[in-house]
Design a protein around this motif. Sequence first.
Motif, PDB file in Angstrom:
ATOM      1  N   UNK A  66       0.800  -1.216   0.000  1.00  0.00           N
ATOM      2  CA  UNK A  66       0.000   0.000   0.000  1.00  0.00           C
ATOM      3  C   UNK A  66       0.831   1.264   0.000  1.00  0.00           C
ATOM      4  N   UNK A  67       1.982   1.213   0.661  1.00  0.00           N
ATOM      5  CA  UNK A  67       2.848   2.396   0.710  1.00  0.00           C
ATOM      6  C   UNK A  67       3.305   2.786  -0.676  1.00  0.00           C
ATOM      7  N   UNK A  68       3.646   1.804  -1.486  1.00  0.00           N
ATOM      8  CA  UNK A  68       4.085   2.111  -2.848  1.00  0.00           C
ATOM      9  C   UNK A  68       2.932   2.663  -3.675  1.00  0.00           C
ATOM     10  N   UNK A  69       1.748   2.130  -3.459  1.00  0.00           N
ATOM     11  CA  UNK A  69       0.581   2.623  -4.184  1.00  0.00           C
ATOM     12  C   UNK A  69       0.281   4.070  -3.795  1.00  0.00           C
ATOM     13  N   UNK A  70       0.397   4.370  -2.523  1.00  0.00           N
ATOM     14  CA  UNK A  70       0.134   5.732  -2.047  1.00  0.00           C
ATOM     15  C   UNK A  70       1.171   6.717  -2.579  1.00  0.00           C
ATOM     16  N   UNK A  71       2.423   6.269  -2.680  1.00  0.00           N
ATOM     17  CA  UNK A  71       3.476   7.167  -3.147  1.00  0.00           C
ATOM     18  C   UNK A  71       3.198   7.719  -4.532  1.00  0.00           C
ATOM     19  N   UNK A  72       2.516   6.934  -5.364  1.00  0.00           N
ATOM     20  CA  UNK A  72       2.257   7.397  -6.726  1.00  0.00           C
ATOM     21  C   UNK A  72       1.492   8.718  -6.731  1.00  0.00           C
ATOM     22  N   UNK A  73       0.536   8.866  -5.850  1.00  0.00           N
ATOM     23  CA  UNK A  73      -0.230  10.118  -5.862  1.00  0.00           C
ATOM     24  C   UNK A  73       0.136  11.046  -4.718  1.00  0.00           C
ATOM     25  N   UNK A  74       0.823  10.518  -3.714  1.00  0.00           N
ATOM     26  CA  UNK A  74       1.259  11.358  -2.602  1.00  0.00           C
ATOM     27  C   UNK A  74       2.213  12.452  -3.085  1.00  0.00           C
ATOM     28  N   UNK A  75       3.025  12.105  -4.070  1.00  0.00           N
ATOM     29  CA  UNK A  75       3.964  13.072  -4.619  1.00  0.00           C
ATOM     30  C   UNK A  75       3.473  13.663  -5.937  1.00  0.00           C
ATOM     31  N   UNK A  76       2.170  13.557  -6.178  1.00  0.00           N
ATOM     32  CA  UNK A  76       1.523  14.167  -7.356  1.00  0.00           C
ATOM     33  C   UNK A  76       2.089  13.637  -8.675  1.00  0.00           C
ATOM     34  N   UNK A  77       2.431  12.355  -8.703  1.00  0.00           N
ATOM     35  CA  UNK A  77       2.980  11.765  -9.915  1.00  0.00           C
ATOM     36  C   UNK A  77       1.874  11.440 -10.923  1.00  0.00           C
ATOM     37  N   UNK A  78       0.641  11.333 -10.458  1.00  0.00           N
ATOM     38  CA  UNK A  78      -0.441  10.979 -11.372  1.00  0.00           C
ATOM     39  C   UNK A  78      -1.691  11.801 -11.085  1.00  0.00           C
ATOM     40  N   UNK A  79      -2.598  11.730 -12.010  1.00  0.00           N
ATOM     41  CA  UNK A  79      -3.835  12.513 -11.888  1.00  0.00           C
ATOM     42  C   UNK A  79      -4.830  11.795 -10.978  1.00  0.00           C
ATOM     43  N   UNK A  80      -5.799  12.535 -10.507  1.00  0.00           N
ATOM     44  CA  UNK A  80      -6.808  12.001  -9.594  1.00  0.00           C
ATOM     45  C   UNK A  80      -7.651  10.885 -10.208  1.00  0.00           C
ATOM     46  N   UNK A  81      -7.856  10.916 -11.510  1.00  0.00           N
ATOM     47  CA  UNK A  81      -8.745   9.921 -12.122  1.00  0.00           C
ATOM     48  C   UNK A  81      -8.149   8.513 -12.136  1.00  0.00           C
ATOM     49  N   UNK A  82      -6.853   8.385 -11.934  1.00  0.00           N
ATOM     50  CA  UNK A  82      -6.245   7.051 -11.904  1.00  0.00           C
ATOM     51  C   UNK A  82      -5.586   6.708 -10.567  1.00  0.00           C
ATOM     52  N   UNK A  83      -5.604   7.603  -9.612  1.00  0.00           N
ATOM     53  CA  UNK A  83      -4.844   7.391  -8.378  1.00  0.00           C
ATOM     54  C   UNK A  83      -5.297   6.170  -7.583  1.00  0.00           C
ATOM     55  N   UNK A  84      -6.561   5.825  -7.582  1.00  0.00           N
ATOM     56  CA  UNK A  84      -7.051   4.682  -6.816  1.00  0.00           C
ATOM     57  C   UNK A  84      -7.310   3.456  -7.684  1.00  0.00           C
ATOM     58  N   UNK A  85      -6.941   3.506  -8.935  1.00  0.00           N
ATOM     59  CA  UNK A  85      -7.315   2.431  -9.860  1.00  0.00           C
ATOM     60  C   UNK A  85      -6.714   1.072  -9.490  1.00  0.00           C
ATOM     61  N   UNK A  86      -5.461   1.020  -9.071  1.00  0.00           N
ATOM     62  CA  UNK A  86      -4.861  -0.266  -8.711  1.00  0.00           C
ATOM     63  C   UNK A  86      -5.515  -0.874  -7.477  1.00  0.00           C
ATOM     64  N   UNK A  87      -5.806  -0.051  -6.496  1.00  0.00           N
ATOM     65  CA  UNK A  87      -6.463  -0.537  -5.286  1.00  0.00           C
ATOM     66  C   UNK A  87      -7.862  -1.050  -5.602  1.00  0.00           C
ATOM     67  N   UNK A  88      -8.594  -0.317  -6.415  1.00  0.00           N
ATOM     68  CA  UNK A  88      -9.935  -0.763  -6.794  1.00  0.00           C
ATOM     69  C   UNK A  88      -9.881  -2.047  -7.605  1.00  0.00           C
TER      70      UNK A  88
END
Length: 116
Positions: A66-88
């Motif tokens: 989960x930490x790696x998944x959070x890092x993707x959007x925690x540092x604004x590396x991706x847009x909001x529309x895909x930030x939760x896609x892997x978890x979902x």
Amino acid sequence: MIPWIDDFCKDLSNDALGEPIPELSKGWYRTHQYLLEPIFYSWVLKQLCRVYNENEAKLFYVLYYGRLDILRWHFKIMSNDVKDSLTLDLVKWLESRTPWARNTGKDHVFVLEKIS
């Protein structure tokens, strides 16, 4: 992914416990505070009671960093529309599996190390 850390290799050594600290005696390590996920995974792999047939399992460890998944959007590396896609996607996949349906996931364990 983490701009202020050059090399995680020494932190991930020794099953993610880090390098030994010999001056403190045996059993002490320079463990990074956010490496519980790989530490737990290394521990699970060594368990004698581990089974490979999902029908024999009493408990399911879901390997999800989960930490790696959070890092993707925690540092604004991706847009909001895909930030939760892997978890979902993970949740959808788990819900489609027979072991999850058997106990509605109550026998599944996640290890999450970092709060955000």
